[in-house]
Design a protein around this motif. Sequence first.
Motif, PDB file in Angstrom:
ATOM      1  N   TRP A  30       0.825  -1.204   0.000  1.00 29.45           N
ATOM      2  CA  TRP A  30       0.000   0.000   0.000  1.00 29.45           C
ATOM      3  C   TRP A  30       0.863   1.259   0.000  1.00 29.45           C
ATOM      4  CZ3 TRP A  30      -4.965  -0.898  -0.885  1.00 29.45           C
ATOM      5  CH2 TRP A  30      -5.483  -2.145  -0.534  1.00 29.45           C
ATOM      6  N   GLU A  31       0.463   2.276  -0.749  1.00 26.03           N
ATOM      7  CA  GLU A  31       1.159   3.555  -0.721  1.00 26.03           C
ATOM      8  C   GLU A  31       0.734   4.342   0.527  1.00 26.03           C
ATOM      9  OE1 GLU A  31       0.758   5.872  -4.216  1.00 26.03           O
ATOM     10  OE2 GLU A  31       1.286   4.231  -5.590  1.00 26.03           O
ATOM     11  N   GLY A  32       1.696   4.844   1.254  1.00 31.21           N
ATOM     12  CA  GLY A  32       1.389   5.661   2.421  1.00 31.21           C
ATOM     13  C   GLY A  32       1.121   4.888   3.693  1.00 31.21           C
ATOM     14  N   TYR A  33       1.078   3.554   3.601  1.00 28.14           N
ATOM     15  CA  TYR A  33       0.867   2.731   4.799  1.00 28.14           C
ATOM     16  C   TYR A  33       1.750   1.495   4.635  1.00 28.14           C
ATOM     17  CZ  TYR A  33      -1.544  -0.017   8.405  1.00 28.14           C
ATOM     18  OH  TYR A  33      -1.844  -0.776   9.526  1.00 28.14           O
TER      19      TYR A  33
ATOM     20  N   GLY B  81      13.527   0.766   4.174  1.00 28.50           N
ATOM     21  CA  GLY B  81      13.474  -0.189   5.278  1.00 28.50           C
ATOM     22  C   GLY B  81      12.181  -0.966   5.386  1.00 28.50           C
ATOM     23  N   TYR B  82      11.297  -0.825   4.386  1.00 27.34           N
ATOM     24  CA  TYR B  82      10.043  -1.564   4.372  1.00 27.34           C
ATOM     25  C   TYR B  82      10.146  -2.771   3.446  1.00 27.34           C
ATOM     26  CZ  TYR B  82       8.213   2.796   6.320  1.00 27.34           C
ATOM     27  OH  TYR B  82       7.998   3.906   7.096  1.00 27.34           O
ATOM     28  N   PHE B  83       9.206  -3.723   3.602  1.00 24.14           N
ATOM     29  CA  PHE B  83       9.112  -4.802   2.638  1.00 24.14           C
ATOM     30  C   PHE B  83       8.821  -4.216   1.252  1.00 24.14           C
ATOM     31  CE2 PHE B  83       7.544  -7.543   6.333  1.00 24.14           C
ATOM     32  CZ  PHE B  83       8.710  -8.273   6.419  1.00 24.14           C
ATOM     33  N   PRO B  84       9.246  -4.874   0.170  1.00 26.61           N
ATOM     34  CA  PRO B  84       8.927  -4.388  -1.170  1.00 26.61           C
ATOM     35  C   PRO B  84       7.436  -4.491  -1.460  1.00 26.61           C
ATOM     36  CG  PRO B  84       9.991  -6.537  -1.277  1.00 26.61           C
ATOM     37  CD  PRO B  84      10.082  -6.073   0.145  1.00 26.61           C
TER      38      PRO B  84
END
Length: 226
Positions: free
Chosen positions: A78-81, A100-103
């Motif tokens: 999701w974009e932004g979350y 640092g987030y999952f792809p």
Amino acid sequence: MNLARRLGAGPDDRLLIVNADDYGMCRAANTGITSLLAARAISSATVMTPCPWAPDAVRRAVAGGYDVGVHLTFTSEWEGYRWGPVTRDRAVSSLVDEAGYFPADSRTVEERADPEEVRAEIDAQIRRAVALGLDPSHADNHMGSLYGLATGRDFLDVVFKVCAEHGLPFRLPRTLDGMGLPEELEPFARARAEAADAAGVVILDRLWTLPLELAEGRRTRASEAT
């Protein structure tokens, strides 16, 4: 012998599990899934332990006595979350993007993920569920990121090893019947079913996913939460 017979059902019995993914992803998912569990409209759910609302989902599951497993999560679409790995005691750089987030997609996971880091993260996600108070009923995979459907590179051997260590069934079908996938993938399903058996991991006979076909050929859709 099929799974129903192994569970003690008769030769003509059919056992149906209706599962809702994405428990713990957000407040709306928790509200919707909990209402379905309470109404016995679904049989079980799986919680995304990397997500912010996972503790709330586990609290609701424990309070209601519901069968809830772990939705092994390696994408953040999701974009932004966004959300990222649970693993904290080691680097898992192959599992994250520059922020640092999952792809956002499964293909990136298949192309970049290191199997040992996948193993560590699966174990960490299951252990987080337990630490939150959940007695997981099973495990499955968010967005199919571990199945190898995008590039052919899967991580199921790693999944089976960790599930065997934790004594968890895994949501993998013995046949692709009902999944809407190409028939040429059927040998892959059989081979992976044999690998699950060899590891001592219980899997399903069949799996039907959304959208579902009605007998008269009409199509019905449900929300992402159900």
